[in-house]
Design a protein around this motif. Structure first.
Motif, PDB file in Angstrom:
ATOM      1  N   LYS A 566      35.955  43.741  32.130  1.00 54.58           N
ATOM      2  CA  LYS A 566      37.361  43.519  32.461  1.00 54.58           C
ATOM      3  C   LYS A 566      37.491  43.527  33.979  1.00 54.58           C
ATOM      4  O   LYS A 566      36.876  44.346  34.666  1.00 54.58           O
ATOM      5  N   ARG A 567      38.306  42.601  34.517  1.00 55.96           N
ATOM      6  CA  ARG A 567      38.500  42.481  35.961  1.00 55.96           C
ATOM      7  C   ARG A 567      39.994  42.400  36.274  1.00 55.96           C
ATOM      8  O   ARG A 567      40.816  42.146  35.389  1.00 55.96           O
ATOM      9  N   VAL A 568      40.335  42.603  37.534  1.00 56.86           N
ATOM     10  CA  VAL A 568      41.723  42.515  37.981  1.00 56.86           C
ATOM     11  C   VAL A 568      41.773  41.712  39.273  1.00 56.86           C
ATOM     12  O   VAL A 568      40.813  41.706  40.059  1.00 56.86           O
ATOM     13  N   ASP A 569      42.872  41.028  39.486  1.00 57.80           N
ATOM     14  CA  ASP A 569      43.145  40.375  40.763  1.00 57.80           C
ATOM     15  C   ASP A 569      44.546  40.789  41.208  1.00 57.80           C
ATOM     16  O   ASP A 569      45.523  40.558  40.495  1.00 57.80           O
ATOM     17  N   ARG A 570      44.591  41.414  42.363  1.00 59.40           N
ATOM     18  CA  ARG A 570      45.876  41.798  42.934  1.00 59.40           C
ATOM     19  C   ARG A 570      46.406  40.648  43.775  1.00 59.40           C
ATOM     20  O   ARG A 570      45.619  39.910  44.384  1.00 59.40           O
ATOM     21  N   PRO A 571      47.725  40.493  43.852  1.00 58.55           N
ATOM     22  CA  PRO A 571      48.261  39.411  44.683  1.00 58.55           C
ATOM     23  C   PRO A 571      47.812  39.577  46.128  1.00 58.55           C
ATOM     24  O   PRO A 571      47.914  40.675  46.687  1.00 58.55           O
ATOM     25  N   PRO A 572      47.253  38.541  46.748  1.00 55.94           N
ATOM     26  CA  PRO A 572      46.912  38.644  48.172  1.00 55.94           C
ATOM     27  C   PRO A 572      48.147  39.001  48.976  1.00 55.94           C
ATOM     28  O   PRO A 572      49.227  38.454  48.749  1.00 55.94           O
ATOM     29  N   TYR A 573      47.998  39.939  49.918  1.00 54.08           N
ATOM     30  CA  TYR A 573      49.186  40.421  50.609  1.00 54.08           C
ATOM     31  C   TYR A 573      49.876  39.326  51.400  1.00 54.08           C
ATOM     32  O   TYR A 573      51.091  39.370  51.609  1.00 54.08           O
ATOM     33  N   GLN A 574      49.140  38.298  51.821  1.00 51.94           N
ATOM     34  CA  GLN A 574      49.791  37.191  52.514  1.00 51.94           C
ATOM     35  C   GLN A 574      50.641  36.364  51.547  1.00 51.94           C
ATOM     36  O   GLN A 574      51.644  35.768  51.959  1.00 51.94           O
ATOM     37  N   LYS A 575      50.252  36.333  50.285  1.00 56.39           N
ATOM     38  CA  LYS A 575      51.033  35.581  49.296  1.00 56.39           C
ATOM     39  C   LYS A 575      52.326  36.297  48.932  1.00 56.39           C
ATOM     40  O   LYS A 575      53.258  35.671  48.419  1.00 56.39           O
TER      41      LYS A 575
END
Length: 813
Positions: A566-575
């Motif tokens: 299982k993996r996660v992707d956090r919103p890029p802070y620039q986005k």
């Protein structure tokens, strides 16, 4: 901040191995356990371990190391022996051992760390690097092995890497899965999208040793990156003495390019001092055409058309410096420090038109645009690393990192309209960004005996960004601040994590189970003005990330592996930054502070046949997946943004082949067949599915001893990364030739990339009541001449005489 209970739990998980008392089972059978790694402490599989009689060098026994770099020699009688380790592209290593005095436990245990191939006393080693190495948990690509990589930057050679694709916005995908975590020397870059592209474009390929493609990372790695990890390993020279290398290149496309670097290394006794400096200057262009069609509410009747040809000319100048010192405090303890920095300046000038036409195609009005953009990028980082080996079975490593970016961006646009209503207007923007990152991590390994290994670790990272946007407009009465677009956005994020992983090995089976926990806390603040109030958003969330890998070694050549994780992707802070960036008069880009993380479950079944053939079947499902979304306002302006959509599924079949098919001809091929299915709500419920294929091929032919010729290329069929946009087929073909010179201390490489000028990006985008066809061409057809020279006075290795190599040859290696 982590809650006290969570912090205590993370610390307890990491502390467990220190308080555990391992009692290996009694085993009366005599055996030798051998561990083989490279100089970066990565396990080396398929290494040949030979046990020789110390008296006459006769072969007693021979085995190969497994995927974890381990091998066992069983039923060995008491006596004096020599253990010798060999592997392709590595220096042979031998050690005298005395087995006359049985030691307690299961048997004798020895560890070998192999250096990359170099000079041995009385021996000349010649050969070429294996371009691709298939390992049980990753694929390793040797950058220097391809002639066409000479004189390129990191972004350009990633485009040509098997299984890797890069879209027009610089987003990287691995085997069809986006949101890839890019690491440099096992450390996250903490950048994504355009910022990551700028950084990679400023990195010289001659500074890179290899690229590791990790589809399903273990619990030891950060949980970020649903598409896997691309780890860029920079060059480090492990030879003793003073050594260095110089890399020079000059290239010519439409505009000139040069990428140069020098690396120095001195290793003696307890010290290892190294440095690397790079200087690049690259001209480029972007030639883009877009035709936007606006429809009535029925989505059939054409209302108007907007044609937008644009040409941008740009030049980037980059300097990079990396230096460090490793110091051995004792035989088992080491301390190191690494400092690095980047200075980048990129300027571009552009011309464009916006041609409005009615439904019949008759021109209604024309707007001429002149643009000028500049980016000044300053980056610095510091790393302090520590390593202590308590015993052959127990080791602790720790890293303390600081990373900073200062990015100054300036934009200027001038629009002049002709036709029924004429006017002139100018815009300019000042876009400074400051990023500060601090992180700490510690990892502990403990061999519990009975071929069981326990790994635990903790990590903490803290990120702060300060983004400003000051826009001004001049419509004939002088410059005035445009408050509707002016912005100041602050973002602070903290991530804490802990993991535990346990592995068990037998003669043919290996099992690794891991569990990682990460907790994220962030706060985003947007300061207002007379037109807009202050606003803020914050969130805290945590999750568990399990990982399982099971491998079965069928025989010495074949291995099956099954992974699930299982993996996660956090919103890029620039986005997350909501302010608007101008692309042109009718196209803007905006962030989305309401984005939330996406979670992905991955499953893969793979088979590996030596370093020749690798095949895999994979499936992943992502909820609330990230997608670029496009909105249209009432006057026809298009806004590019990012958001969470519904569900994305990806099925994949990958086949990799790497072999010398006939004498002196080596072929490397990679085929990725991918089926995607995406669904989500944009302005309406949407669904999309596509089957796409990525194919890459490299052929190298060696002739006349010192010459190598190369023919390479890749092809990507019709593809899709976002639910609203489809990309047409693209690819390129490249040629190269190289020759060893100066007694094999130097090499000349001549390459010609994208010889048919086919590496363009052409596609179709769907908006609400509008569509857009676009085509983008860059300065991709480039001829490059590169020169590499290696110099220095390495110390002669001790106890590595010619007789040792003769013994290895008698074994049959």
């Amino acid at each position: 901040m982590l809650k006290p209970r969570l912090a205590l739990s993370c610390f307890f998980i990491w502390l467990l191995p220190f308080i555990a008392i391992a009692q290996p089972a009694v085993n009366n059978s005599r055996e030798i356990i051998v561990h083989v790694t490279d100089d970066q402490q990565h396990a080396l599989d398929f290494a040949t371990i030979s046990l020789l009689n110390s008296m006459d060098s006769s072969l007693v026994s021979s085995v190969r190391s497994d995927s974890s770099g381990n091998a066992i020699l069983k039923n060995i009688e008491a006596g004096s022996y020599r253990i010798c380790i060999t592997r392709v592209n590595f220096q042979a290593s031998c050690q005298l051992v005395d087995l006359s005095q049985p030691q307690p436990g299961a048997g004798y245990e020895f560890s070998f760390s192999l250096q990359k191939s170099g000079s041995l006393e009385n021996v000349t080693v010649t050969g070429k690097k294996t371009a691709v190495q298939y390992q049980s948990d990753r694929t390793v690509i040797q950058v220097d092995a391809s002639i066409s990589n000479a004189g390129t930057n990191a972004l350009e050679f990633l485009e040509r890497t098997p299984g890797v694709t890069i879209d027009k916005d610089g987003n990287i995908s691995l085997k069809g899965r986006s949101q890839v975590l890019v690491m440099i020397d096992n450390k996250p870059s903490y950048l994504s999208g355009a910022e990551l592209s700028v950084m990679l474009a400023g990195m010289n390929s001659s500074q890179v040793e290899s690229i590791e493609l990790i589809d399903n990372p273990s619990a030891k790695y950060d949980a970020a990156g649903n598409g896997g990890i691309i780890n860029i390993r920079l060059k480090r020279n492990g030879q003793k003495g003073f050594n260095g290398n110089v890399n020079l290149s000059v290239g010519q496309g439409v505009y000139s390019k040069t990428n140069n670097s020098i690396g120095l290394n001195y290793r003696n006794g307890k010290f290892n001092v190294f440095s690397n400096y790079g200087l690049n200057s690259n001209g480029n262009y972007i030639d883009m055409y877009a035709l936007r069609t606006y429809y009535m509410d029925d989505d059939k009747t054409i209302h108007s058309l907007l044609e937008q040809p644009t040409f941008l000319k740009m030049r980037s100048n980059t300097q990079t410096l990396r230096a460090g010192v490793d110091y051995a405090l004792s035989t088992n303890t080491g301390l190191g420090i690494v400092l690095s920095g980047t200075l980048l300046n990129r300027n571009s000038k552009g011309t464009g038109q916006a041609i409005w036409m009615n439904e019949t195609g008759a021109k209604d009005s024309l707007i001429d645009t002149r643009s000028q953009n500049s980016t000044d990028w300053k980056n610095g980082s510091a790393n302090l690393n520590f390593r202590h080996k308590f015993s052959p079975r127990q080791e602790l490593t720790a890293d303390l990192d600081w990373l900073g970016y200062n990015i100054e961006g300036d934009q200027a646009f001038r629009n002049e309209r002709t036709g029924n209503t004429s006017y002139t207007e100018s815009f300019k923007g000042e876009l400074p960004t400051a990023i500060r990152i601090f992180s700490f991590k510690a990892d502990h390994q403990l061999d519990l005996g009975n071929k069981i290994k326990l790994e635990t670790g903790v990590k903490w990272s803290d990120t702060k960004t300060d983004n400003k946007a000051a826009y001004y407009v001049d419509q004939g009465a002088g410059w005035e601040e445009e408050l509707s677009r002016t912005n100041n956005f602050l973002y602070a994020e903290s991530i804490g994590g802990a993991y535990a992983s346990i592995g068990k090995k037998s003669d043919n089976w290996s099992l690794e189970m891991g569990l990682r926990y990460e907790f994220t806390s962030y706060t985003a603040e947007q300061f207002g003005n007379s037109l807009r109030k202050d606003s803020a958003v914050s969130n805290n969330y945590g999750s568990l990330f399990p990982n399982l890998r099971v491998s079965y070694r069928i025989d010495a050549d074949n291995e099956l592996s099954f992974t699930i994780g299982k993996r996660v992707d956090r919103p890029p802070y620039q986005k997350l930054n909501p302010f608007v960036t101008i692309i042109n008069k009718y196209t803007y880009m905006a962030g989305n502070p309401l984005m939330k993380p996406q979670y992905t479950h991955n499953v893969e079944l793979s088979h590996r046949f030596r370093d020749i053939l690798s095949t895999s079947l994979s499936y992943s499902i992502t909820k609330d997946y990230f997608s670029q979304v496009f909105y249209r306002d009432s006057i026809g302006t298009i806004y590019y943004s990012d958001g969470n959509l519904g569900k994305r599924q990806v099925w994949g079949l990958s086949v990799g082949f790497n072999k010398t098919v006939i004498p002196d001809l080596t072929t490397n091929a990679q085929l990725d067949l991918i089926h995607k299915k995406m669904a989500g709500f944009v302005w309406k419920d949407m669904e999309s599915s596509i089957t796409q294929m990525n194919f890459s091929l490299t052929n190298q032919y060696r002739f006349a001893k010192a010459w190598v010729a190369e023919l390479s290329g890749y092809y990507i069929t019709r593809s899709q990364a976002d639910i609203q946009e489809v990309i047409q087929p693209t690819g390129q073909v490249s040629l190269g030739i190289s020759r060893q010179v100066l007694k094999n201390k130097g090499s000349l490489k001549l390459s010609y990339r994208d010889i048919f000028y086919t590496q363009d990006m052409e596609g179709f985008t769907l908006f609400n009541h509008a569509t857009e066809y676009f085509k983008l061409q860059r300065d991709s057809r480039v001829a490059t001449l590169a020169f590499t020279y290696r110099f220095g006075n390495p110390f002669k290795p001790v106890n590595k005489k010619g007789t040792t190599v003769e013994e290895m040859q008698r074994v049959g290696n």
